[in-house]
Design an enzyme around this catalytic site. Structure first.
Site, PDB file in Angstrom:
ATOM      1  N   HIS A 157       1.012  -1.260   0.115  1.00 20.63           N
ATOM      2  CA  HIS A 157      -0.027   0.031   0.162  1.00 20.63           C
ATOM      3  C   HIS A 157       0.718   1.100  -0.227  1.00 20.63           C
ATOM      4  O   HIS A 157       0.474   2.086  -0.834  1.00 20.63           O
ATOM      5  CB  HIS A 157      -1.034  -0.124   1.303  1.00 20.63           C
ATOM      6  N   HIS A 204      -9.562  -2.213  -4.895  1.00 21.83           N
ATOM      7  CA  HIS A 204      -8.152  -2.558  -3.942  1.00 21.83           C
ATOM      8  C   HIS A 204      -7.171  -3.414  -4.586  1.00 21.83           C
ATOM      9  O   HIS A 204      -5.944  -3.441  -4.513  1.00 21.83           O
ATOM     10  CB  HIS A 204      -8.667  -2.971  -2.616  1.00 21.83           C
ATOM     11  N   ASP A 245      -3.139  -3.039  -5.344  1.00 24.03           N
ATOM     12  CA  ASP A 245      -2.104  -3.923  -5.093  1.00 24.03           C
ATOM     13  C   ASP A 245      -1.279  -4.195  -6.225  1.00 24.03           C
ATOM     14  O   ASP A 245      -0.167  -4.454  -6.013  1.00 24.03           O
ATOM     15  CB  ASP A 245      -2.679  -5.321  -4.421  1.00 24.03           C
ATOM     16  N   HIS A 293      -1.332 -11.378  -4.800  1.00 22.35           N
ATOM     17  CA  HIS A 293       0.001 -11.075  -4.772  1.00 22.35           C
ATOM     18  C   HIS A 293       0.998 -12.069  -5.216  1.00 22.35           C
ATOM     19  O   HIS A 293       1.801 -11.697  -5.991  1.00 22.35           O
ATOM     20  CB  HIS A 293       0.137 -10.757  -3.209  1.00 22.35           C
ATOM     21  N   HIS A 302      24.621 -33.585 -27.754  1.00 20.58           N
ATOM     22  CA  HIS A 302      23.963 -33.573 -26.336  1.00 20.58           C
ATOM     23  C   HIS A 302      22.677 -32.809 -26.316  1.00 20.58           C
ATOM     24  O   HIS A 302      22.665 -31.661 -26.077  1.00 20.58           O
ATOM     25  CB  HIS A 302      25.300 -32.440 -25.579  1.00 20.58           C
TER      26      HIS A 302
END
Length: 444
Positions: free
Chosen positions: A82, A238, A242, A265, A345
Site C-alpha cells: 500500500h 483494491h 495492489d 499477490h 548433447h
C-alpha cells in the site's frame, strides 16, 4: 507526469500497527538521491540493515500469501504494497524508509494515509531521467483459476475482474489508465478486504493480528461488517491498488496494459519476475557498443575477442552488458541449435551441457576482471570451481544471462560468484577461482 525522477522534499513520520504482526511501528520516510530507488531500513536490527526494493529482493515464498514482502541478507519487511502504491501513484522514485519493526503500519488498510503524508512532505524534481520500461512482448502468468496478461501500451493501464462465489463480490470489474489523479481519487482510498468465512482461518495462520473492522473490510453476505463501502466496487479497486504497488517492486516505472482476472499477490510477483526478465533481454540487444577498457557499458563480440583468447568453436559469450570493470557485469549467450555441442548433447532433445554454461560464465568473468586495468597483459585461467548448482535446462532458443560478481581480486587470483538465468529463472550458479598469468604464455 514528469519524465524526471522525484524524491520527497521533507521527512515525514507515521506510526501505527502492522496488519499481520500486530506490532507497533514507527516509520519515517526520508529523501534520497538520484538513482537510489526505494529502500527500507530496519533500524531495529543490528547494523540497521537496508533492503532495497528490486525484483530480486521480492520474497517469492508461497507462504507469504496475503501481503508483499522484500528481503535482503536476512532482513525482511512485510506488507509494503500500500505504501509502494502511494509512492508509485505520486511518481516518487527515490526514498529511504526507516522503520523499527518488520512490518509497515497498516493504518486504514488502504493507501490514503500514506498518500496524505507524502503530499504533506512534498516532492522535489531531480536532474536524472526516470528509467521507464515499456513492455515489448505479451506476458502471461496464470494458475488454475487466475490469470494476468500484460501487453505493450503507451502508458500503464490496469483492468481487473473480481469474481468470488459470494453474494456481494460477484463480477466486479474496474479498468483505468493509471495517473496521479486517478490514483489519488479512485484507488488510494480503497481498503483491503477478506471474506467473513475465511477470517478465522487467516487468524489461525498467525496472520491479521493487527486487523480490525476499521482497517479491513470483512465481507459478509450483506456487505462489510461494522463498516461501509467507499465505492460500490471497492474490492476490485483494491486489487488494482495492489497491482500498482506490486509492480513498483521492479524499482522502476513500467508501461503496458494489464488484464487481470481473480489474481492476487502471488501472481503479481510472478508477473514482475517475467517483466524483469524481459527488461534484461531487451537491454542486452539495445545498448550502443562501447570501447573496452574506457568504462563503457557494453562489449560486443568483436571487443570481447580483443580481451579473451577464446575463438570458435569455444567462445560462449556474445555480449557483455551493464559492466562495472573489475567488479561485476552481465554476459549474454544466445543459445541456438547451430551451436556445435548440440550435435551430441543430445540429438533427439538438445540440452546445453552444464560444463558449457560454466565456461560461458567464466568467459564473462574474464571480460569483467580483464577490463579493470589492474591486470593488463594478463589472461585469467580457471583454477577451481565450487558450489555448482544446475537449476534449469537450457535449450536452443533460450537466452542465457550470466551475472558475475568479483568477490575478491588479488594480484595473482580472483574469486568470482556467477549466476546464469533464463527468463528470470536461475539455471546455474557457481563460485569460481581464477589465476592470472602473462598473455604470452598462450603463444609459448
Amino acid at each position: 507526469m514528469s519524465s524526471k525522477q522525484n524524491t520527497i522534499k521533507n521527512p515525514v513520520t507515521l506510526t501505527g500497527t502492522g496488519l499481520h504482526t500486530g506490532k507497533a511501528v514507527r516509520m519515517t520516510i526520508k529523501p534520497a538521491g538520484v538513482n537510489e530507488g526505494i529502500s527500507f531500513k530496519r533500524i531495529d536490527l543490528p547494523g540497521k540493515q537496508a533492503v532495497k526494493v528490486t525484483a530480486s529482493n521480492a520474497v517469492m515464498d508461497e507462504k507469504v500469501t496475503r501481503c508483499t514482502a522484500i528481503e535482503f541478507e536476512g532482513a525482511r519487511v512485510y506488507t509494503i504494497e500500500h505504501l509502494m502504491a502511494a509512492l508509485s501513484g505520486l511518481g516518487i522514485d527515490n526514498a529511504i524508509i526507516e522503520l523499527d519493526a518488520e512490518e509497515v503500519p497498516g493504518l486504514d488498510g488502504s493507501s490514503l494515509e500514506f498518500l496524505k503524508a507524502l503530499e504533506q512532505a512534498g516532492t522535489t524534481e531531480q536532474e536524472a531521467e526516470k528509467d521507464i520500461f515499456a513492455i515489448q512482448e505479451p506476458i502471461i502468468v496464470s494458475n488454475k483459476t487466475s490469470t494476468i496478461v500484460m501487453v505493450p501500451h503507451d502508458h500503464l493501464n490496469i483492468s481487473y475482474t473480481l469474481d468470488y462465489d459470494h453474494p456481494v463480490l460477484r463480477s466486479q470489474f474496474f479498468s483505468r489508465s493509471i495517473d496521479r489523479a486517478v490514483f489519488t481519487k479512485e484507488l488510494a482510498p480503497s481498503r483491503t478486504f477478506c471474506l467473513e468465512s475465511e477470517a478465522d482461518a487467516i487468524k489461525a495462520q498467525g496472520l491479521a493480528k493487527g486487523a480490525n473492522y476499521q482497517n479491513t473490510l470483512v465481507m459478509s453476505s450483506q456487505g462489510p461488517l461494522e463498516n461501509t463501502l467507499r465505492f460500490p466496487d471497492e474490492c476490485a479497486r483494491h486489487k488494482v491498488l495492489d497491482i500498482v504497488g506490486d509492480l513498483f517492486l521492479l524499482g522502476y516505472p513500467v508501461k503496458g496494459a494489464v488484464y487481470a482476472v481473480k489474481s492476487g499477490h502471488a501472481l503479481n510477483r510472478a508477473l514482475i519476475k517475467k517483466i524483469e526478465a524481459q527488461r534484461l533481454k531487451y537491454k542486452s540487444v539495445s545498448y550502443p557498443a562501447a570501447e573496452p577498457g574506457v568504462g563503457g557499458r557494453v562489449f560486443n563480440i568483436n571487443e570481447i575477442m580483443k580481451i579473451l583468447p577464446h575463438r570458435y568453436p569455444f567462445l560462449f559469450v556474445d555480449r557483455v552488458i551493464e559492466i562495472e570493470p573489475g567488479k561485476k557485469g552481465i554476459g549474454v549467450k544466445n543459445v541456438t541449435v547451430n551451436d556445435g555441442f548440440f550435435q551430441g548433447h543430445f540429438p533427439q532433445k538438445p540440452v546445453m551441457p552444464g560444463v558449457i554454461m560454466i565456461e560461458a560464465m567464466a568467459q564473462t568473468a574474464g571480460v569483467v576482471v580483464l577490463t579493470s586495468g589492474a591486470h593488463n597483459g594478463k589472461v585469467a585461467l580457471f583454477m577451481s570451481i565450487t558450489d555448482v548448482k544446475f537449476r534449469k535446462v537450457v535449450s536452443p532458443g533460450d537466452q542465457l544471462l550470466m551475472e558475475v560478481e568479483i568477490l575478491r581480486d588479488r594480484e595473482r587470483t580472483a574469486h568470482v560468484k556467477g549466476v546464469g538465468r533464463v527468463d528470470g529463472e536461475v539455471a546455474i550458479e557457481a563460485d569460481m577461482m581464477f589465476s592470472y598469468t602473462e598473455a604470452h604464455y598462450l603463444n609459448s
